[in-house]
Structures are given as C-alpha cells and as structure tokens.
Design an enzyme around this catalytic site. Structure first.
Site, PDB file in Angstrom:
ATOM      1  N   HIS A   1      39.406   4.277  42.315  1.00  0.00           N
ATOM      2  CA  HIS A   1      40.276   3.111  42.121  1.00  0.00           C
ATOM      3  C   HIS A   1      40.754   2.550  43.465  1.00  0.00           C
ATOM      4  O   HIS A   1      40.653   1.331  43.710  1.00  0.00           O
ATOM      5  CB  HIS A   1      41.480   3.516  41.269  1.00  0.00           C
ATOM      6  N   GLU A   2      41.261   3.424  44.314  1.00  0.00           N
ATOM      7  CA  GLU A   2      41.795   2.958  45.597  1.00  0.00           C
ATOM      8  C   GLU A   2      40.687   2.493  46.541  1.00  0.00           C
ATOM      9  O   GLU A   2      40.905   1.590  47.356  1.00  0.00           O
ATOM     10  CB  GLU A   2      42.638   4.054  46.248  1.00  0.00           C
TER      11      GLU A   2
ATOM     12  N   HIS B   1      40.140  -1.161  45.973  1.00  0.00           N
ATOM     13  CA  HIS B   1      41.082  -1.994  46.744  1.00  0.00           C
ATOM     14  C   HIS B   1      40.705  -2.010  48.230  1.00  0.00           C
ATOM     15  O   HIS B   1      40.719  -3.059  48.873  1.00  0.00           O
ATOM     16  CB  HIS B   1      42.506  -1.439  46.600  1.00  0.00           C
TER      17      HIS B   1
END
Length: 456
Positions: free
Chosen positions: A21-22, A25
């Site tokens: 997920h990170e 980003h």
C-alpha cells in the site's frame, strides 16, 4: 506453537499489505516529482531506520505494527520558507490537483493490483478444490423443491460457468444479497444408463434466506452441500465396536435400522448420534456377501459433547477438481474476481448501514489474525488467497469517503476540481475530527465483535 504460528502469519500478512500500500503512494509520489522524506512500516516511535536513495529518504520500522505511512515534503507539516526554488517545486501541496489525486489513489490501487497478481498466479498454477457435485438434501429445502435430489454436478449459475465449490458459493452469495433466484445448470445421472448424464436446468429461490443465514453456511440452509463418497468402510481399528461386531474393510453400508444411508457423512452422523445405543447395520461385504450386524457405538467426549464411535475409518473427502487457466485468461479472471469482491464488499457495507446485514460481520485484528493462522496451517494456497481478500478489503476501506482515509482526501480533491479552490482549512479540521471519530467507532465495534467471538 499454534499461537506463535498465528502471530507470525498475521504479522507477515500485515507487513506485505502495508508495504504494498505505502509503496503505491511512494512510487507515484516519486513519479510526480514529490520529495519523500520517510517511508515507515508501522506507526508511532521509530525503532529502526536507514537512509537510502538520491533524496536520502528515511526507511523506517516503527513500534506499532498496525499500518504505515509515507511522509512527503509538505508545507502544512514542515517549514519550507528556507528551501531553494528547486526544492519548493517538489512540495506536495504545490502539485496540480490531478497529481495529488494520483498519489493518494495509488495506495488502494496497489492493494487491488496485489490481489490481482495473487489470484492470477493461483489461477495459472492450478488450485485443487472441491467439485460442485451435491449430496442428497432434506425435502423441505429450497434445493429439493427446485427439483434437485443429490448427485448432480452444478456447471453454471445464471449462465456463468462454475467449476469449483468456491465459485458456486461466490455466485450464490452475490445473488443471495440481492434475493435474486439462482438458475442452475446441472448434470444429472441418467436413470436409464448409470454411466451417462444429461443436462438440466433448475431454479433455486433465495428469497427465503434471512440476514442471519448469510452470516453462516447459507448454502446448507438452501440444502446445498458437498457430495461425499459412498459409505464404504476403510481401516478397522483393533478391539473397537466395528471389529467386535464383524464389520470389515471395504464393507458397503446400506441401512442403519430403518434409515437408508446415502453417503459416508450420513453414516458418521448416525454413529455419532447413537452413543451407547445398539444399531442394526445392513450392507454388503467387499466379497459381495450381504450382512446384518448389530453394533453398539462406544462413548467418547469431543469438546463438551459425548458422541459415539465404532473405530472404523469412513472416507469423507469430497470429489476434487484442479482448475488452471492460461496466463492471459488467469489475469482476466483475477481482475473480474477483484472487481466482484470489491463490489460485494461495498454492497455488504451498504446493507449494514440500512440494517439488512448485521454489524457482527465487521471483524477486527483478533479475528483477522485467527484467520491468518488458520489459512497458514492449511497451506500456502489458502494463505495467499487470504492475503488477496484482505488486500481487496484494505483497498476498498481506504477508498471510503471518510476524512483521514485516502478516500476522504480524494473527496477533498474532487471538490477542489469542481469548485476551483481548495477546501477551507477550518472545514478540513472539523472533517478530520469527524473522521477520527468514525474510525474509532468502527474499531470499537470490530474489537467488540472479536471479543464476542472469542467468548462464544
């Protein structure tokens, strides 16, 4: 040891989901020219960190293992007044609204891509699963009333092919939420020629299901259950009731008293329910000789129940199929599975809000950890499937329009696109507080449900 396996499986799954997920980003922020100051796995106090890359980004592991974050150069959080113009261009809030949307949306998107990659790999590799052949059902069930009798192989639901039991359950879950009827294509044994089959179509009504049914094994409520092997005895244990009565390996059971035994599971259920009671068992030995024998199951304690046993193995494994797809077809199937799961998750959330589905379905970290441990003990395929489903759930939840989540930020930026100006800072602060309150409430409900499950 089981507890340790559960903890390790949970932390490993959590680490994968957070990192993916990170990274979504992080990579899109870098692609958009935004400077990333820190990439943290975990929240709270940093326990380990190192600096890498051209921007000397700090890669850190923090104390609390739940979640993570990417810290970018941001004028709302750091003093950027002394930075040179070249650095100021890399500040987050100075980017176009489209770039900010891309950076925020990249985290949930990465979770969906992870699920697609896992599903595609599993579909290409081939997953052994129970087939869609069904066993005999009660006459009062919806399946029986639709014309099913047991022994049929379900091949399609509303025109969509199903090859494994999980496919069947998935399609019927979607229809059950809509209370829509299920049109099943089935292969039936041909009475005139036992070695052949014919195709038939039946319609099973699902509107008789209630909300509570969807929280458990609703297929059993419909009368749909996995077909089991014939009631043929396996290994006979020495000095047990079966051996003492004269039962042998390979015996085919026909009746227990006046009850016709349809499969091995039905025989086991009758034995378990007859602790200490003499049973008249009729059948045929492996050599073709019929028998009529009285057996008295001995009693033993299983959990908090006393059940009967005769110390004879009875094969119960269902018919299995291994389904695999070509790489392109596997990716397409994985995309469809991820999309369907996301839509179903949103439908479930919507029905919770209007009271059609119980809030008991919200699970917290304890239940998720338990599932992680269970699937890891079953095998790598089950564990990877678990990770894929949790990754989809994480992606969907993060896209909800709740302040402090990615979806809340996407809502802000969408309003900015429509109005041509950023949301007032005061409004953002109020929304943030409201978002924290919503998340804390959801977490409290989830933990409460976890504790209730542990105590039940």
């Amino acid at each position: 040891m089981t507890f340790l396996q559960t903890v390790i499986a949970f932390l490993a799954a959590l680490a994968v989901l957070v990192v993916v997920h990170e990274l979504g980003h992080y990579w899109v922020a870098r692609w958009c020219g935004v400077k990333v100051l820190r990439f943290s796995v975990g929240m709270g106090k940093i326990v380990w960190s190192r600096r890498f890359g051209p921007d000397q980004t700090e890669w850190a592991i923090s104390m609390l293992p739940f979640g993570g974050y990417v810290k970018m150069l941001d004028a709302r959080e750091q003093d950027v007044s002394t930075l040179p113009p070249a650095e100021l261009k890399r500040e987050f809030t100075s980017q176009s609204v489209w770039k900010r949307i891309a950076i925020v949306a990249a985290g949930p998107l990465a979770n969906f891509l992870l699920a697609i990659a896992v599903f595609a790999g599993l579909y290409s590799y081939g997953v052994p699963e129970p087939a869609t052949r069904i066993r005999a059902m009660p006459e009062s069930s919806a399946a029986y009333q639709a014309g099913l009798r047991g022994g049929e192989l379900i091949t399609a639901v509303n025109g969509e092919t199903v090859r494994a039991w999980s496919d069947l359950r998935w399609k019927l879950t979607q229809l059950a939420l809509e209370k829509a009827p299920a049109r099943l294509d089935v292969q039936r044994p041909n009475p005139a020629s036992p070695s052949s089959t014919f195709v038939d179509t039946v319609t099973v009504r699902l509107d008789g299901l209630v909300t509570e049914d969807l929280e458990g094994d609703f297929l059993a409520k419909l009368g749909l259950d996995l077909a089991r092997p014939k009631p043929v005895l396996g290994k006979i244990m020495p000095d047990g009731p079966a051996m003492q009565a004269g039962l042998r390996e390979g015996d085919l059971i026909h009746k227990v008293g006046d009850i016709t035994v349809t499969d091995g599971l039905a025989f086991v259920e009758l034995i378990r329910a007859s602790s200490g009671k003499p049973l008249q068992i009729t059948g045929v030995h492996a050599n073709g000789q019929p028998f009529d024998i009285t057996v008295t199951p001995e009693s033993y304690t299983k959990g908090d129940q006393t059940v009967g046993r005769i110390k004879a193995e009875v094969p119960l494994a269902p018919e299995m199929v291994t389904t695999s797809d070509a790489p392109v077809a596997a990716v397409a199937k994985a995309v469809a599975k991820t999309w369907d799961t996301s839509v179903l998750t949103l439908k479930m959330l919507g029905k919770m809000l209007i009271g059609e589905v119980s809030w008991k379905n919200i699970t917290g970290p304890i239940t998720i950890a338990d599932y992680a441990g269970q699937t890891a003990r079953i095998g790598i395929i089950s564990y990877l499937t678990f990770i894929a489903f949790i990754s989809i759930s994480l992606g969907v939840m993060n896209l909800l329009p709740i302040p402090v989540l990615d979806g809340g930020l996407l809502l802000y930026y969408s309003l900015e696109l429509l109005t041509g100006r950023a949301l007032p800072e005061r409004v953002g602060e109020i929304a943030q507080r409201a978002g924290v309150g919503i998340l804390m409430t959801l977490m409290a409900v989830a933990v409460f449900n976890d504790i209730v499950r542990l105590m039940s």
